[in-house]
Enzyme design. Structure first.
Site, PDB file in Angstrom:
ATOM      1  N   ARG A   1      40.214  40.942  34.923  1.00 54.37           N
ATOM      2  CA  ARG A   1      39.679  42.299  34.830  1.00 54.37           C
ATOM      3  C   ARG A   1      40.814  43.311  34.816  1.00 54.37           C
ATOM      4  O   ARG A   1      41.781  43.172  35.572  1.00 54.37           O
ATOM      5  CB  ARG A   1      38.769  42.615  36.015  1.00 54.37           C
ATOM      6  CG  ARG A   1      37.346  42.092  35.859  1.00 54.37           C
ATOM      7  CD  ARG A   1      36.613  42.748  34.693  1.00 54.37           C
ATOM      8  NE  ARG A   1      35.289  42.211  34.485  1.00 54.37           N
ATOM      9  CZ  ARG A   1      34.988  41.177  33.673  1.00 54.37           C
ATOM     10  NH1 ARG A   1      35.937  40.559  32.985  1.00 54.37           N
ATOM     11  NH2 ARG A   1      33.736  40.776  33.527  1.00 54.37           N
TER      12      ARG A   1
ATOM     13  N   GLU B   1      37.783  50.293  28.895  1.00 57.43           N
ATOM     14  CA  GLU B   1      37.436  49.517  27.693  1.00 57.43           C
ATOM     15  C   GLU B   1      36.270  50.203  26.992  1.00 57.43           C
ATOM     16  O   GLU B   1      35.375  50.697  27.690  1.00 57.43           O
ATOM     17  CB  GLU B   1      37.041  48.086  28.075  1.00 57.43           C
ATOM     18  CG  GLU B   1      38.205  47.288  28.609  1.00 57.43           C
ATOM     19  CD  GLU B   1      37.851  45.810  28.878  1.00 57.43           C
ATOM     20  OE1 GLU B   1      36.810  45.341  28.390  1.00 57.43           O
ATOM     21  OE2 GLU B   1      38.628  45.137  29.571  1.00 57.43           O
TER      22      GLU B   1
ATOM     23  N   HIS C   1      39.390  41.969  25.026  1.00 57.01           N
ATOM     24  CA  HIS C   1      38.423  41.275  25.899  1.00 57.01           C
ATOM     25  C   HIS C   1      37.745  40.117  25.155  1.00 57.01           C
ATOM     26  O   HIS C   1      36.517  40.087  24.994  1.00 57.01           O
ATOM     27  CB  HIS C   1      37.382  42.261  26.430  1.00 57.01           C
ATOM     28  CG  HIS C   1      36.765  41.810  27.725  1.00 57.01           C
ATOM     29  ND1 HIS C   1      36.392  42.680  28.711  1.00 57.01           N
ATOM     30  CD2 HIS C   1      36.443  40.574  28.206  1.00 57.01           C
ATOM     31  CE1 HIS C   1      35.862  42.013  29.722  1.00 57.01           C
ATOM     32  NE2 HIS C   1      35.881  40.716  29.435  1.00 57.01           N
TER      33      HIS C   1
HETATM   34  N1  LIG Z   1      38.287  37.825  29.849  1.00 53.99           N
HETATM   35  C1  LIG Z   1      37.074  37.375  29.857  1.00 53.99           C
HETATM   36  O1  LIG Z   1      36.375  37.422  28.856  1.00 53.99           O
HETATM   37  C2  LIG Z   1      36.521  36.754  31.110  1.00 53.99           C
HETATM   38  C3  LIG Z   1      35.623  35.685  30.979  1.00 53.99           C
HETATM   39  C4  LIG Z   1      35.123  35.114  32.153  1.00 53.99           C
HETATM   40  C5  LIG Z   1      35.498  35.612  33.378  1.00 53.99           C
HETATM   41  N2  LIG Z   1      36.342  36.659  33.452  1.00 53.99           N
HETATM   42  C6  LIG Z   1      36.783  37.175  34.775  1.00 53.99           C
HETATM   43  O2  LIG Z   1      37.426  36.118  35.450  1.00 53.99           O
HETATM   44  C7  LIG Z   1      37.124  36.200  36.821  1.00 53.99           C
HETATM   45  C8  LIG Z   1      37.190  34.809  37.421  1.00 53.99           C
HETATM   46  O3  LIG Z   1      36.132  34.015  36.903  1.00 53.99           O
HETATM   47  P1  LIG Z   1      35.760  32.615  37.566  1.00 53.99           P
HETATM   48  O4  LIG Z   1      34.625  32.071  36.788  1.00 53.99           O
HETATM   49  O5  LIG Z   1      36.954  31.780  37.741  1.00 53.99           O
HETATM   50  O6  LIG Z   1      35.246  33.116  38.982  1.00 53.99           O
HETATM   51  P2  LIG Z   1      35.190  32.292  40.344  1.00 53.99           P
HETATM   52  O7  LIG Z   1      34.252  33.039  41.212  1.00 53.99           O
HETATM   53  O8  LIG Z   1      34.946  30.851  40.079  1.00 53.99           O
HETATM   54  O9  LIG Z   1      36.657  32.429  40.930  1.00 53.99           O
HETATM   55  C9  LIG Z   1      37.181  33.605  41.462  1.00 53.99           C
HETATM   56  C10 LIG Z   1      38.132  33.188  42.565  1.00 53.99           C
HETATM   57  O10 LIG Z   1      38.845  34.346  42.995  1.00 53.99           O
HETATM   58  C11 LIG Z   1      39.093  34.173  44.362  1.00 53.99           C
HETATM   59  N3  LIG Z   1      39.445  35.444  44.961  1.00 53.99           N
HETATM   60  C12 LIG Z   1      38.627  36.484  45.245  1.00 53.99           C
HETATM   61  N4  LIG Z   1      39.342  37.473  45.814  1.00 53.99           N
HETATM   62  C13 LIG Z   1      40.620  37.050  45.871  1.00 53.99           C
HETATM   63  C14 LIG Z   1      41.820  37.629  46.354  1.00 53.99           C
HETATM   64  N5  LIG Z   1      41.827  38.861  46.881  1.00 53.99           N
HETATM   65  N6  LIG Z   1      42.950  36.911  46.254  1.00 53.99           N
HETATM   66  C15 LIG Z   1      42.943  35.675  45.722  1.00 53.99           C
HETATM   67  N7  LIG Z   1      41.833  35.059  45.257  1.00 53.99           N
HETATM   68  C16 LIG Z   1      40.683  35.754  45.338  1.00 53.99           C
HETATM   69  C17 LIG Z   1      37.823  33.587  44.905  1.00 53.99           C
HETATM   70  O11 LIG Z   1      38.027  32.923  46.135  1.00 53.99           O
HETATM   71  C18 LIG Z   1      37.430  32.620  43.784  1.00 53.99           C
HETATM   72  O12 LIG Z   1      37.887  31.310  44.052  1.00 53.99           O
HETATM   73  C19 LIG Z   1      35.732  36.807  36.862  1.00 53.99           C
HETATM   74  O13 LIG Z   1      35.582  37.585  38.025  1.00 53.99           O
HETATM   75  C20 LIG Z   1      35.628  37.633  35.633  1.00 53.99           C
HETATM   76  O14 LIG Z   1      35.826  38.998  35.966  1.00 53.99           O
HETATM   77  C21 LIG Z   1      36.871  37.236  32.353  1.00 53.99           C
HETATM   78  O1  LIG Z   2      30.793  39.241  27.596  1.00 57.78           O
HETATM   79  C1  LIG Z   2      31.951  38.984  27.336  1.00 57.78           C
HETATM   80  O2  LIG Z   2      32.350  38.625  26.246  1.00 57.78           O
HETATM   81  C2  LIG Z   2      32.989  39.064  28.452  1.00 57.78           C
HETATM   82  C3  LIG Z   2      32.674  38.102  29.528  1.00 57.78           C
HETATM   83  C4  LIG Z   2      33.616  38.100  30.679  1.00 57.78           C
HETATM   84  O3  LIG Z   2      34.256  39.273  30.921  1.00 57.78           O
HETATM   85  C5  LIG Z   2      32.933  37.606  31.926  1.00 57.78           C
HETATM   86  O4  LIG Z   2      33.173  38.156  32.982  1.00 57.78           O
HETATM   87  O5  LIG Z   2      32.190  36.629  31.801  1.00 57.78           O
END
Ligand SMILES: NC(=O)c1ccc[n+]([C@@H]2O[C@H](COP(=O)([O-])OP(=O)(O)OC[C@H]3O[C@@H](n4cnc5c(N)ncnc54)[C@H](O)[C@@H]3O)[C@@H](O)[C@H]2O)c1
Ligand SMILES: O=C(O)CC[C@@H](O)C(=O)O
Length: 540
Positions: free
Chosen positions: A233, A262, A280
């Protein structure tokens, strides 16, 4: 018919599934914001979104219809969950559908940043064959630091190992055993890895703790030339600090898929060397999009057809089997709430709920929410359900406590609710006969065995002979039929309670006549839902 609004583009397979779902109709309305979003949301029972739309408090304000939002993806930071919870809207996500695609995108950025692929491509497209400027860096034998080792972080770690990288990581919820299994050297604080890593990637949600996690002070502590990647994020890396770090040469490169604002086409980073940005796209693969769309649609179909709540981010998840098995108890808890709201009409200061016997093996948190929903249902203008009831209760300064006692009392299972008002405590206890027959077994100090449905007529009196006959005669005179009658007391000759189930609402004259009896101290009609009628928020 549940109406679903699709607020961001989702895969066609998801739309096809919505079209085929019985009892569901849907509309796609993308690009909404402000007043247009607010009025659109008010027309629908459910919503599906990705990260494009921002469902903030303003968009939800005054909404009395929306029940569920499904996020086709992981992050729900574009939804105001506090407001949603307060309004009783369940927010669910699809946590696994895009894990692999996002991990792959992270690795794509890491490799492309190391080899300056995008810059070289742009130069070549501009007509220049430059083999000197774009000297890269090999990733093998380098160290990658990962903050956040959940689903995506762990997949990134596996890929880094396969590329012969050393991996260090920090996550407060990663055990040493799991870290060892994944070949990750776990550190106790994020900063502990700063002097050792050549690459840093973050995979946490954006929270107050992770906002500006990497700022100028953190960058100062990094090994010179460290490259940073963010596919989680915008805001976890401070963008101004990144610009400064690149300018000073402290940072070797920056790759971003996500930004504070964004869409973003104006960030100064976009014009800097050793920078690689994508709009993104982490989850933008056909596979991930198909999967999250299908999962999000399924979440809403299940919610509206069976009441199932899965992957909720603002309440405990409840599967249909649990709901089915707890139907009777949920009904009992809700009815005790409705009853107590009438039995102690002056303001409650605290509620204490005690579960005894077999019921303690069930999800009592859910039963507590059902009780709270019943207690507040008539008092509030807004919809009260198991999502928001506890929040609404606590917002009113009502202290809620719960205890479980596995030993059985007189019944194999029972729940007792104590509602404190001023210096008085009112008590109601209930049990379930069979699977679905809630019964009131105590009201204040009196033990009884009363139905909790239809028109209850509850009266307190001194335990003297002739009361039942007198009350029966009065209702007979006013042509009010008594379907069921029970009286209870704590001790003979003390205060007693009578509970009647009347076939019709008694006229005021009948109630006045009952109240005029010298031994009857109070009397009131408490309207309860008919037997078998379940709360609407359970979707049945
Ligand atoms: N770019 C994209 O399109 C995209 C796609 C999917 C997810 N994401 C982002 O990726 C993030 C992670 O996704 P995920 O599926 O792995 O989530 P998840 O919940 O499996 O993992 C997140 C991890 O972060 C850890 N965490 C929380 N606060 C923390 C801190 N202060 N320090 C260290 N670790 C901490 C948690 O313990 C957890 O293990 C999501 O929150 C989402 O915002 C982005
Ligand atoms: O919708 C998307 O493409 C972004 C998804 C991603 O940011 C997520 O948190 O799963």
């Amino acid at each position: 018919m549940a109406r679903i609004i699709v607020l961001d583009p989702i895969a066609q397979e998801g739309l096809d599934m919505l079209a085929a779902a019985p009892g569901i109709e849907y509309e796609v309305r993308t690009g909404l914001k402000g007043a247009a979003l607010r009025s659109a949301l008010a027309e629908f029972d459910g919503a599906i979104c990705r990260s494009g739309v921002t469902i903030n408090g303003e968009a939800l304000e005054g909404n009395k219809r929306l029940k569920a939002i499904a996020r086709a993806g992981v992050g729900t930071d574009n939804i105001d969950k506090n407001v949603a919870t307060r309004l009783g809207i369940v927010v669910m996500n699809t946590p696994t559908g895009n894990t692999l695609s996002t991990a792959e995108h992270t690795f794509t950025l890491l490799l492309a940043l190391s080899r300056r692929v995008a810059e070289a491509h742009m130069t070549l497209c501009g007509g220049k064959w430059d083999r000197k400027t774009y000297m890269g860096s090999q990733v093998a034998d380098k160290t990658l630091g990962i903050v956040g080792l959940g689903r995506i972080g762990q997949e990134v770690a596996k890929r880094a190992n396969a590329f012969q990288m050393k991996v260090m990581g920090y996550d407060p919820f990663l055990s040493s055993e799991q870290a060892q299994k994944l070949g990750i050297q776990r550190v106790d604080k994020v900063a502990d890895m700063f002097p050792h890593i050549d690459y840093l990637t973050v995979h946490t949600p954006l929270t107050p703790e992770t906002t500006d996690l990497i700022d100028s002070a953190a960058i100062e502590k990094l090994k010179p030339g460290c490259r940073l990647i963010n596919c989680a994020r915008g805001g976890i890396y401070n963008e101004a600090a990144l610009v400064e770090g690149l300018k000073s040469g402290k940072l070797g490169g920056v790759a971003l898929d996500v930004f504070v604002e964004e869409p973003n086409t104006t960030s100064p980073l976009l014009k800097m060397p050793n920078v690689l940005c994508t709009p993104h796209l982490g989850a933008s693969t056909e596979e991930a999009q198909q999967q999250v769309a299908l999962e999000a649609v399924q979440l809403l179909i299940n919610y509206f057809s069976t009441g199932e709540v899965r992957h909720a981010v603002n309440m405990a998840s409840v599967d249909p089997a649990t709901l089915q098995a707890m139907k009777g108890y949920l009904d009992l808890a809700w009815r005790l709430g409705l009853l107590m709201a009438e039995w102690q009409p002056s303001g409650a200061a605290g509620c204490h709920i005690t579960y005894r016997g077999e019921v303690t093996k069930r999800n009592t948190k859910l039963l507590t929410s059902a009780f709270c929903a019943g207690l507040l249902e008539k008092a509030l203008d807004e919809e009260v359900n198991i999502v928001n009831a506890e929040v609404l209760l606590r917002e009113r300064g009502i202290v809620l406590t719960e205890e479980s006692r596995p030993d059985m009392g007189a019944f194999s299972s029972s729940m007792s609710v104590e509602v404190k008002t001023g210096n008085k405590i009112h008590v109601a206890s209930g049990t379930l006969f069979g699977n679905n027959m809630p019964r009131l077994i105590r009201l204040d100090d009196s033990r009884l065995e009363a139905y909790i449905d239809g028109n209850l007529f509850v009266f307190t009196h001194n335990d003297v002979p002739g009361i039942i006959g007198a009350v029966g005669t009065i209702f007979g005179k006013h042509s009010v039929n008594i379907g069921h009658m029970t009286v209870g007391r704590a001790v003979p000759g003390g205060t007693a309670v009578g509970v009647l189930n009347l076939d019709t609402v008694p006229p005021k004259a009948a109630i006045d006549e009952v109240l005029s009896h010298p031994s009857i101290t109070s009397a009131r009609v408490i309207p309860m839902p008919p037997a078998g009628k379940l709360p609407s928020w359970l979707g049945w």
